[in-house]
Design a protein around this motif. Sequence first.
Motif, PDB file in Angstrom:
ATOM      1  N   ASN A 135     -11.401   2.556  -3.328  1.00 31.41           N
ATOM      2  CA  ASN A 135     -10.646   2.800  -4.602  1.00 31.41           C
ATOM      3  C   ASN A 135      -9.466   2.455  -5.064  1.00 31.41           C
ATOM      4  O   ASN A 135      -8.544   1.925  -4.433  1.00 31.41           O
ATOM      5  CB  ASN A 135     -10.203   4.455  -4.176  1.00 31.41           C
ATOM      6  N   ASP A 176     -18.154  -3.830   0.749  1.00 27.88           N
ATOM      7  CA  ASP A 176     -18.964  -2.824  -0.001  1.00 27.88           C
ATOM      8  C   ASP A 176     -17.848  -2.486  -1.235  1.00 27.88           C
ATOM      9  O   ASP A 176     -17.070  -1.448  -0.812  1.00 27.88           O
ATOM     10  CB  ASP A 176     -19.375  -1.718   0.635  1.00 27.88           C
ATOM     11  N   LYS A 215     -17.925  -0.599  -3.633  1.00 30.14           N
ATOM     12  CA  LYS A 215     -18.092   0.697  -4.167  1.00 30.14           C
ATOM     13  C   LYS A 215     -17.331   1.652  -3.204  1.00 30.14           C
ATOM     14  O   LYS A 215     -16.908   2.655  -3.561  1.00 30.14           O
ATOM     15  CB  LYS A 215     -19.630   1.010  -3.947  1.00 30.14           C
ATOM     16  N   SER A 216     -16.955   1.050  -1.935  1.00 30.25           N
ATOM     17  CA  SER A 216     -16.205   2.063  -0.797  1.00 30.25           C
ATOM     18  C   SER A 216     -14.639   1.735  -1.206  1.00 30.25           C
ATOM     19  O   SER A 216     -13.798   2.646  -0.405  1.00 30.25           O
ATOM     20  CB  SER A 216     -16.605   1.545   0.592  1.00 30.25           C
TER      21      SER A 216
END
Length: 318
Positions: A69, A64, A66-67
């Motif tokens: 940083n 994922d 989006k998880s």
Amino acid sequence: MNSLKDLAKALKKSNKVALFTHKGPDSDALGCVFAMYYGLKSLGKEAEIFISDEIPYVNKKLVDMKSINIGECNPSLFDTFMCCDVSEPHRIGSNTNNIFNLTNNTIVLDHHLTCQLTGRYNYIDASISSCSELVYDLLKLMKVKFNTKILSSVYMGLTSDTNSFINTNTNAHSFKIAYEIAKSGIDLNPINETIYKSVSKKEIKFKQFLWNNYKTTKDIAYIIIDQKTLTELNGNGNDCSNYSAKLLTMENINYSFSLIEKEPGIISVSMRCRAGYNVRTVTEKLGGGGHTCAAGAKIKGTNFNKVKKEIISIIRQQ
């Protein structure tokens, strides 16, 4: 050196955990931090993943994005900082090295014999094939209820670091966890298809370069690729990170290595060898480290010929 139980107790007391792994993350690096991420989330804890480098193309399909940083970690937002699969401080990237030097509640989980990173809590087991397996054992101690996301992440790291269970680091522990994951009934086909049966045109181009340009001397195979060539191939160092492993598949080759200028003025050395030989002793003399049959180092400069000769000389001496 602590026990896994010590790490489990420390994490149980944590509320907000920052997770890190090494630059140029491979499937095991991503597998262990994502398994840890989902495991902590299942316990009701807050967790964030920080990676300061590009994610390989193949893994973008399995994690994922989006998880993750990409930016700097603000240490004031977390009470615990955990590094997985990182053997050297400079390989963390970002501002994480400073975080581990200045903050108190730090955890290091690794499977490299030459691990030089130190936290408040440290667990290193070089007999284990992948760091993802250590995360599995740790989460089990924390009494995490394994779900599909956790098990898929562990399997991604396990199958990758054992090269589908054929590498010399594969052991009974590897098969035991693979059995437990398979027994859970989750569908492993998407992971196997993506890692082993999904080749992009770009990957084909890099494979063509490898097989058209490798060299051999007796039982040693090697490949050299500089920044100019990477640019011409429209790629980066991550696109040829498996070169040394591929070269070792050749008949009558006992040692293999790649010299890649992943960043300007820095030669990344990746080495592999067959069972009964040792490349860690070679890379240690170059200022690096790793496992007995898979190791690496970084050397400043662009004198590929000098580095190549030095590596071959060390191999011949031992």
